[in-house]
Design a protein around this motif. Structure first.
Motif, PDB file in Angstrom:
ATOM      1  N   ALA A 130       1.083  -1.333  -0.094  1.00 51.40           N
ATOM      2  CA  ALA A 130      -0.079  -0.026  -0.143  1.00 51.40           C
ATOM      3  C   ALA A 130       0.873   1.125   0.028  1.00 51.40           C
ATOM      4  N   PRO A 131       0.715   2.287  -0.683  1.00 52.45           N
ATOM      5  CA  PRO A 131       1.210   3.519  -0.657  1.00 52.45           C
ATOM      6  C   PRO A 131       1.302   4.065   0.692  1.00 52.45           C
ATOM      7  N   GLY A 132       2.721   4.527   1.190  1.00 52.95           N
ATOM      8  CA  GLY A 132       2.757   4.763   2.426  1.00 52.95           C
ATOM      9  C   GLY A 132       2.908   3.845   3.590  1.00 52.95           C
ATOM     10  N   HIS A 133       2.812   2.506   3.228  1.00 55.60           N
ATOM     11  CA  HIS A 133       2.610   1.261   3.976  1.00 55.60           C
ATOM     12  C   HIS A 133       1.478   1.749   5.183  1.00 55.60           C
ATOM     13  N   SER A 134       0.250   2.211   4.596  1.00 54.85           N
ATOM     14  CA  SER A 134      -0.753   2.619   5.373  1.00 54.85           C
ATOM     15  C   SER A 134      -1.854   1.476   5.491  1.00 54.85           C
ATOM     16  N   ALA A 135      -1.988   1.156   6.520  1.00 50.81           N
ATOM     17  CA  ALA A 135      -3.100   0.135   6.943  1.00 50.81           C
ATOM     18  C   ALA A 135      -4.480   0.894   6.430  1.00 50.81           C
ATOM     19  N   ASP A 136      -4.691   2.022   6.441  1.00 44.98           N
ATOM     20  CA  ASP A 136      -5.935   2.952   6.015  1.00 44.98           C
ATOM     21  C   ASP A 136      -6.104   3.243   4.342  1.00 44.98           C
ATOM     22  N   TYR A 137      -5.090   2.383   3.852  1.00 45.60           N
ATOM     23  CA  TYR A 137      -5.200   2.853   2.489  1.00 45.60           C
ATOM     24  C   TYR A 137      -6.448   2.895   1.773  1.00 45.60           C
ATOM     25  N   LEU A 138      -7.169   1.641   1.889  1.00 47.19           N
ATOM     26  CA  LEU A 138      -8.484   1.396   1.459  1.00 47.19           C
ATOM     27  C   LEU A 138      -9.717   2.100   2.097  1.00 47.19           C
ATOM     28  N   LYS A 139      -9.373   2.535   3.207  1.00 53.10           N
ATOM     29  CA  LYS A 139     -10.517   3.108   3.919  1.00 53.10           C
ATOM     30  C   LYS A 139     -11.521   4.166   3.072  1.00 53.10           C
ATOM     31  N   PRO A 140     -11.040   4.921   2.415  1.00 56.10           N
ATOM     32  CA  PRO A 140     -11.933   5.903   1.647  1.00 56.10           C
ATOM     33  C   PRO A 140     -12.891   5.137   0.892  1.00 56.10           C
ATOM     34  N   LEU A 141     -12.379   4.119   0.366  1.00 56.58           N
ATOM     35  CA  LEU A 141     -13.509   3.370  -0.801  1.00 56.58           C
ATOM     36  C   LEU A 141     -14.346   2.254   0.028  1.00 56.58           C
ATOM     37  N   CYS A 142     -13.649   1.534   1.098  1.00 58.92           N
ATOM     38  CA  CYS A 142     -14.419   0.526   1.708  1.00 58.92           C
ATOM     39  C   CYS A 142     -14.642   0.934   2.972  1.00 58.92           C
ATOM     40  N   GLY A 143     -14.153   1.886   3.820  1.00 54.24           N
ATOM     41  CA  GLY A 143     -14.459   2.079   5.148  1.00 54.24           C
ATOM     42  C   GLY A 143     -13.834   1.214   6.096  1.00 54.24           C
ATOM     43  N   LEU A 144     -12.847   0.425   5.593  1.00 57.59           N
ATOM     44  CA  LEU A 144     -12.370  -0.439   6.789  1.00 57.59           C
ATOM     45  C   LEU A 144     -10.733  -0.647   6.681  1.00 57.59           C
ATOM     46  N   PRO A 145     -10.037  -0.583   7.886  1.00 62.69           N
ATOM     47  CA  PRO A 145      -8.707  -0.762   7.691  1.00 62.69           C
ATOM     48  C   PRO A 145      -8.014  -2.313   7.209  1.00 62.69           C
ATOM     49  N   ILE A 146      -6.906  -2.280   6.606  1.00 67.12           N
ATOM     50  CA  ILE A 146      -6.477  -3.754   6.373  1.00 67.12           C
ATOM     51  C   ILE A 146      -6.140  -4.479   7.604  1.00 67.12           C
ATOM     52  N   SER A 147      -6.929  -5.550   7.927  1.00 67.54           N
ATOM     53  CA  SER A 147      -7.003  -6.157   9.214  1.00 67.54           C
ATOM     54  C   SER A 147      -7.105  -7.782   8.957  1.00 67.54           C
ATOM     55  N   THR A 148      -6.741  -8.406   9.994  1.00 66.76           N
ATOM     56  CA  THR A 148      -7.070  -9.845   9.923  1.00 66.76           C
ATOM     57  C   THR A 148      -8.732 -10.150   9.941  1.00 66.76           C
ATOM     58  N   TYR A 149      -9.473  -9.292  10.534  1.00 67.78           N
ATOM     59  CA  TYR A 149     -10.858  -9.310  10.776  1.00 67.78           C
ATOM     60  C   TYR A 149     -11.576  -9.397   9.477  1.00 67.78           C
ATOM     61  N   PHE A 150     -11.286  -8.848   8.345  1.00 68.70           N
ATOM     62  CA  PHE A 150     -12.128  -9.049   7.147  1.00 68.70           C
ATOM     63  C   PHE A 150     -11.971  -9.899   6.380  1.00 68.70           C
ATOM     64  N   SER A 151     -12.971 -10.287   5.431  1.00 63.93           N
ATOM     65  CA  SER A 151     -13.129 -11.388   4.539  1.00 63.93           C
ATOM     66  C   SER A 151     -12.073 -11.389   3.456  1.00 63.93           C
TER      67      SER A 151
END
Length: 530
Positions: A130-151
């Motif tokens: 992800a750009p900037g190695h940000s876990a929140d890179y996709l949040k503007p699109l899907c609302g979620l951070p990159i996490s073990t939690y999600f499908s």
């Protein structure tokens, strides 16, 4: 119209409630919201390795079919005709991931449950790209951070580690879904024309749906390298999807589908912007209705779809705080530590002491969810002395749930700018009066527990009964004022509350940084043998 059906209670609506630890089928009277009867079957997850949590997809389906059959028998015993049931809804544990063979109908692997933490390496790989190695890179699109939690992360792990899944994708016979998709596909025919669908609330928990368009996002799927042809069709939360193919309710419309926490939001009648509910189950989930506005949290909360009542209706969104371990802490105390004989003993044992004797328990068994999002956290028990008894530890476990709720409320207040004046609660753990009082004490606001405890199943029934073509449930008639509820008021001073919360924060700090990622040669990162 279905509303023409007559019966002692008027038209009835069913609700399949497939949760993390049990499955239920409930029948409600559409005119009064009264629960008429139900059947419940508990089951256990499989824990093949540290941090891994799996379930048998076929067992989940079998429990649904058995619950439906047993509930119909209950109706006969009450001299009520099953023909009075005009539709059924479905609510389910979210994020839990299923892949199966479209040709044979057989699962390609066990379900990977929402609280499974095997994807830590996958998460790191995705964050690294992800750009900037940000876990929140996709949040503007899907609302979620990159996490073990999600499908999406669970599905990526399956594609990388299970040869049968990869082969099925190559041969165009792999289907993916959350539990709702697996159940609906099977209940509507399976290999013989079963519907491969999901609803917007479940889709919003995969990381693959664009929360603005409410469709699978091409760019996100490319980021995770997930083939879009294996994904189900996204539908609204309330419409006639299809019909039960077999069983005692053969031909019954399935007309409502909501992830379990969104179903509880509906069942608690949180239809207005600013209303919120907290559900205490295996985990703990606080949802705050933001109306048709998409609010991106700046304080560790998730942006998710609350519900969408019909294909032509607008989506209603919510902010969510997700806690991985709530009731699961009591299960751990019983099964792993032998401190409890039964999880229902928590209130009696915790009430036998006046306080925790300054003991704090952080149940970060597989990391911390909102608002911390620290997969390196692990469980911590702080403040032990010679005086500490098991009752203090049990009470500390109850308080940990209340503190985690305060963590989420603090973040929610910062995001919304409007502190909640009361907290509406539901879920199995709310029957614990001591914990409800502790919750009021530790968050400093009134806690309201409805007399109707089954709000998750109720929400699914409401979605089904109000669908176009069913029309037996008038959502406009529902009164948002909680009737016949129990109220718990704060009984400690603000100073005491804040001192205790500061100690909780100290315990949180001590839980961080415990888990180091395994090198690839270590067990848990190699390909799965089949």
């Amino acid at each position: 119209m279905a509303s023409e059906v007559k019966g002692r209670f008027g038209p009835l609506v069913g609700a399949i409630d497939q949760g993390t630890s049990s499955t239920r089928f409930m029948v409600f009277a559409a005119r009064t919201s009264e629960l008429i009867t139900f059947h419940q079957i508990a089951f256990k997850s499989k824990l093949p390795r540290e941090g891994w949590v799996e379930q048998d997809p076929k067992e989940l389906l079998a429990t649904v079919n058995e619950c439906i059959a047993k509930t119909v028998e209950n109706l006969k015993g009450l001299d009520i005709s099953a023909a009075d049931i005009v539709a059924t809804g479905l609510t389910n544990q979210r994020e839990t991931t299923v892949v199966w063979d479209s040709k044979t109908g057989e699962p390609l692997y066990n379900t990977i449950v929402w609280n499974d933490a095997r994807t830590t390496v996958t998460v790191d790989q995705m964050i690294a790209k992800a750009p900037g190695h940000s876990a929140d890179y996709l949040k503007p699109l899907c609302g979620l951070p990159i996490s073990t939690y999600f499908s999406a992360l669970k599905l990526r792990w399956l594609l990388d580690n299970v040869a049968s899944v990869k082969k099925a994708v190559e041969e165009k016979r792999c289907l993916f879904g959350t539990v709702d998709s697996w159940l609906i596909w099977n209940l509507t025919g399976g290999t013989d024309g079963g519907l491969h669908i999901t609803d917007v609330t479940n889709a919003s928990r995969t990381m693959l749906m664009n929360i603005h368009t409410l469709q699978w996002d091409v760019s996100i799927c490319k980021f995770f390298n997930i083939p879009m042809e294996i994904l189900p069709e996204i539908r609204s939360s309330s419409e006639i999807y299809g019909y039960l193919r077999d069983g005692p309710l053969k031909g019954l419309p399935i007309s409502g589908c909501l992830g379990d926490q969104q179903a509880a939001l509906v069942g608690q009648l949180c239809f207005k912007q600013g209303q919120a509910k907290n559900t205490y189950g295996t985990g703990c989930f606080l949802l705050y209705n933001t109306g048709t506005n998409i609010v991106q949290s700046q304080h560790g909360l998730l942006t998710t779809v609350g519900y969408k009542f019909g294909p032509k209706s607008p989506a209603v969104y919510a902010l969510e705080g997700s806690v991985a371990v709530a009731g699961a802490s009591a299960t751990w105390l019983r099964d792993n530590m032998g401190i409890l004989q039964d999880v229902t003993d928590t209130e009696t044992l915790a009430s036998s002491v006046e306080d925790t004797a300054d003991v704090y328990f952080v149940p970060a068994f597989s990391g911390l969810f909102a608002p911390y999002w620290r997969k390196d956290a692990r469980g911590a028990l702080c403040g032990l002395t010679h005086y500490t008894r098991k009752a203090h530890i049990v009470r500390a476990a109850l308080e940990s749930i209340c503190y985690q709720t305060r963590d989420i409320l603090e973040a929610m207040n910062k995001d919304s700018g409007i502190p909640l004046s009361l907290l509406q609660v539901d879920g199995g753990m709310t029957s614990n009066n001591l914990m409800m009082q502790l919750q009021a004490d530790l968050v400093g606001i009134k806690v309201v527990r409805p007399s109707m405890a089954e709000t998750t199943a109720l929400g699914a029934a409401m979605a089904a009964g109000s669908a176009e073509g069913i029309g037996v449930w008038d959502l406009a008639r529902e009164n948002p004022e909680t009737v016949g509820s129990d109220h718990f008021h704060p009984s400690v001073s603000e100073d005491e509350r804040d001192i205790r919360y500061a100690k909780w924060k100290m315990a949180i700090e001590r839980s961080l940084g415990w888990h180091e990622e395994q090198p690839k040669s270590m067990p848990g990162t190699e390909k799965v043998k089949e």
